[in-house]
Design a protein around this motif. Structure first.
Motif, mmCIF file in Angstrom:
data_model
loop_
_atom_site.group_PDB
_atom_site.id
_atom_site.type_symbol
_atom_site.label_atom_id
_atom_site.label_comp_id
_atom_site.label_asym_id
_atom_site.label_seq_id
_atom_site.Cartn_x
_atom_site.Cartn_y
_atom_site.Cartn_z
ATOM 1 N N UNK A 1 0.832 -1.207 0.000
ATOM 2 C CA UNK A 1 0.000 0.000 0.000
ATOM 3 C C UNK A 1 0.864 1.254 0.000
ATOM 4 N N UNK A 2 1.930 1.243 0.788
ATOM 5 C CA UNK A 2 2.819 2.409 0.841
ATOM 6 C C UNK A 2 3.512 2.637 -0.494
ATOM 7 N N UNK A 3 3.890 1.555 -1.173
ATOM 8 C CA UNK A 3 4.564 1.671 -2.470
ATOM 9 C C UNK A 3 3.678 2.326 -3.524
ATOM 10 N N UNK A 4 2.392 2.139 -3.394
ATOM 11 C CA UNK A 4 1.468 2.605 -4.433
ATOM 12 C C UNK A 4 0.515 3.691 -3.938
ATOM 13 N N UNK B 1 -5.996 3.212 -10.192
ATOM 14 C CA UNK B 1 -4.844 2.461 -10.692
ATOM 15 C C UNK B 1 -3.955 2.021 -9.532
ATOM 16 N N UNK B 2 -3.751 2.919 -8.561
ATOM 17 C CA UNK B 2 -2.935 2.585 -7.393
ATOM 18 C C UNK B 2 -3.501 1.367 -6.658
ATOM 19 N N UNK B 3 -4.826 1.354 -6.495
ATOM 20 C CA UNK B 3 -5.466 0.264 -5.760
ATOM 21 C C UNK B 3 -5.291 -1.072 -6.484
ATOM 22 N N UNK B 4 -5.449 -1.060 -7.807
ATOM 23 C CA UNK B 4 -5.314 -2.305 -8.564
ATOM 24 C C UNK B 4 -3.863 -2.789 -8.564
ATOM 25 N N UNK B 5 -2.914 -1.868 -8.691
ATOM 26 C CA UNK B 5 -1.507 -2.257 -8.608
ATOM 27 C C UNK B 5 -1.190 -2.877 -7.250
ATOM 28 N N UNK C 1 -2.681 -6.379 -7.168
ATOM 29 C CA UNK C 1 -1.871 -7.320 -7.948
ATOM 30 C C UNK C 1 -0.639 -7.766 -7.174
ATOM 31 N N UNK C 2 0.005 -6.832 -6.483
ATOM 32 C CA UNK C 2 1.176 -7.177 -5.684
ATOM 33 C C UNK C 2 0.798 -8.155 -4.569
ATOM 34 N N UNK C 3 -0.345 -7.916 -3.929
ATOM 35 C CA UNK C 3 -0.791 -8.790 -2.842
ATOM 36 C C UNK C 3 -1.059 -10.206 -3.358
ATOM 37 N N UNK C 4 -1.790 -10.290 -4.449
ATOM 38 C CA UNK C 4 -2.107 -11.610 -5.016
ATOM 39 C C UNK C 4 -0.835 -12.333 -5.443
ATOM 40 N N UNK C 5 0.079 -11.610 -6.074
ATOM 41 C CA UNK C 5 1.339 -12.215 -6.517
ATOM 42 C C UNK C 5 2.149 -12.728 -5.326
ATOM 43 N N UNK D 1 -19.586 -6.748 -12.268
ATOM 44 C CA UNK D 1 -18.262 -6.980 -11.678
ATOM 45 C C UNK D 1 -17.274 -7.471 -12.724
ATOM 46 N N UNK D 2 -15.979 -7.270 -12.412
ATOM 47 C CA UNK D 2 -14.900 -7.676 -13.308
ATOM 48 C C UNK D 2 -13.751 -8.247 -12.490
ATOM 49 N N UNK D 3 -13.122 -9.300 -13.020
ATOM 50 C CA UNK D 3 -11.870 -9.787 -12.446
ATOM 51 C C UNK D 3 -10.701 -9.100 -13.163
ATOM 52 N N UNK D 4 -9.763 -8.571 -12.384
ATOM 53 C CA UNK D 4 -8.530 -8.037 -12.965
ATOM 54 C C UNK D 4 -7.547 -9.190 -13.105
ATOM 55 N N UNK D 5 -7.053 -9.416 -14.319
ATOM 56 C CA UNK D 5 -6.176 -10.558 -14.570
ATOM 57 C C UNK D 5 -4.694 -10.173 -14.518
ATOM 58 N N UNK D 6 -4.344 -9.008 -15.091
ATOM 59 C CA UNK D 6 -2.939 -8.628 -15.167
ATOM 60 C C UNK D 6 -2.838 -7.233 -15.791
#
Length: 430
Positions: free
Chosen positions: A260-263, A290-294, A297-301, A394-399
């Motif tokens: 969260x701090x990074x983004x 965009x910050x939230x989705x980034x 993505x980091x959390x899921x990864x 709703x939508x799934x963010x894939x990448x």
């Protein structure tokens, strides 16, 4: 006979200075109230009746001159001694303060002994309130000032101001040698700020809380909320000791804090195994979807990667994430145990999106999708029935889209992504 500590109201719009002054006066045995501008100070004076007011001059909303004038014209308050503090050592500033009815004057920087002496003198011998008929016309440097004071009061006030300036000149060398001690006190204050800031609140919120004890609630027309929740957490809990449970949550949440701090996001709170963060506040910006989705993505990864190589006692916990963009009210609740929190339909829908997500998936709303679709590949899920909210698209963010991705998996933005991102940020600043 009841004995109470003298109560001093300190008024200044610089939180660090308020905190430092408050600490010093408390150590001297005074009870201290604080306000960040003249308007708040006037309201406090009308309800708390302080024994003395120490007010800065240069402040927003209502400056020290107006505060002083209104205090001295109020029959219920005009017996309260008032000291004005300013960094502007000019004849006009001094005369404007006297004209407003100030009982004494301090010019920055001042030493502690001068401050304590002035406070003690005014508390022991408060000047009597003056009436409208006690007006003295004074001409100085081509300007006329109408002073509500008799000549003896005016002379005493001018002598006091002169003595203060003279004492400052004589004590410059002593003040220089005392800077180390002052710096240590400032360092203590800084540590208090940083501890509160880093552990609980954003910087702006922490500074206001530490200095004034409150924060004005704000309405944000545009913000993004992210909720995460661990899948199957309740099934894992019975197999963990209390220590293992806390260590496991800390292991995950500490990494979430980093992302969260990074983004440019801030953590709002954790509730059990749920983690809530937000973007676009307290400093408003236009990149928060965009910050939230980034961040997501980091959390899921991180969670997926941990599942592949985990050899520790920390259990693998798959994650669900929900993200929504919209309006929210943000503020601090509580008098002793403060909590920075958010309320509104945006928060509720973000929570619903998390509940309707799948294992290691990021589920976003239509509003968020429209703000991030140029950067990320998203999978439409259609309209999904939700509790109390009906059907929600709703939508799934894939990448990250390949054209914007530094890596094959679509986890890291490339230079083109950053350029477009910065363009959005600049448009908000214009």
């Amino acid at each position: 006979m009841l004995e109470t500590k003298p109560r001093i109201l300190v008024v200044d719009d610089h939180p660090a200075l308020v905190t430092l002054t408050r600490h010093k006066l408390i150590q001297k045995g005074y009870e201290v109230l604080t306000a960040q501008n003249g308007e708040d100070a006037l309201e406090l004076a009308r309800t708390e009746y302080p024994d003395l007011i120490l007010s800065d001059v240069e402040m927003p909303v209502m400056d020290g001159f107006e505060l002083c004038e209104r205090i001295k014209k109020d029959s219920r308050l005009n017996k309260i001694p008032l000291i004005l503090v300013t960094s502007m050592v000019t004849t006009e500033y001094i005369m404007r303060g006297i004209e407003a009815g100030a009982d004494n004057y301090l010019t920055k920087p001042y030493d502690d002994d001068t401050l304590y002496t002035k406070i003690k003198e005014l508390l022991q011998n408060p000047p009597p309130p003056v009436s409208e008929v006690s007006t003295v016309e004074v001409n100085i440097e081509g300007k006329t000032y109408n002073i509500l004071a008799d000549y003896s009061h005016l002379v005493n006030l001018l002598i006091s101001t002169y003595k203060n300036t003279l004492a400052q000149n004589n004590q410059l060398s002593e003040m220089q040698s005392g800077l180390n001690a002052a710096n240590k006190e400032l360092e203590i204050t800084k540590q208090e700020h940083e501890e509160l800031i880093h552990n609980i609140f954003p910087e702006k919120i922490a500074e206001n809380l530490l200095a004034y004890g409150t924060v004005t609630p704000e309405r944000y027309e545009d913000s993004t909320i992210m909720f995460t929740d661990f899948v199957g957490f309740t099934k894992v809990v019975p197999d963990l000791s209390a220590e293992q449970l806390i260590e496991s949550l800390s292991f995950y949440f500490d990494k979430f804090d980093d992302f969260t701090a990074q983004h440019n996001m801030i953590k709002i709170k954790t509730i059990g195994d749920s983690y809530m963060a937000a973007g676009g506040l307290p400093d408003r910006n236009s990149t928060h979807p965009v910050d939230a989705v980034l961040t997501a993505l980091k959390i899921v990864d991180f969670v997926r990667d941990f599942s592949k190589k985990s050899l520790s006692e920390t259990p693998y916990l798959p994650i669900r994430i929900g993200v929504h963009t919209g309006k929210a009210v943000v503020g601090v609740i509580g008098k002793k145990r403060f909590a920075y929190d958010m309320w509104g339909e945006t928060v509720n829908l973000a929570a619903r999106l998390e509940q309707h997500s799948d294992e290691n998936q990021i589920n976003i709303s239509e509003t968020t999708y429209q703000r991030v679709k140029d950067f990320f590949e998203c999978e439409p899920r259609g309209d999904i029935e939700t509790k109390y909210m009906g059907k929600v698209p709703m939508y799934f963010v894939k990448r990250i889209k390949p054209d914007y991705s530094e890596d094959d998996e679509g986890m890291f933005p490339n230079r083109l992504f950053v350029r477009e991102y910065n363009s959005i940020s600049r448009q908000h600043q214009l």
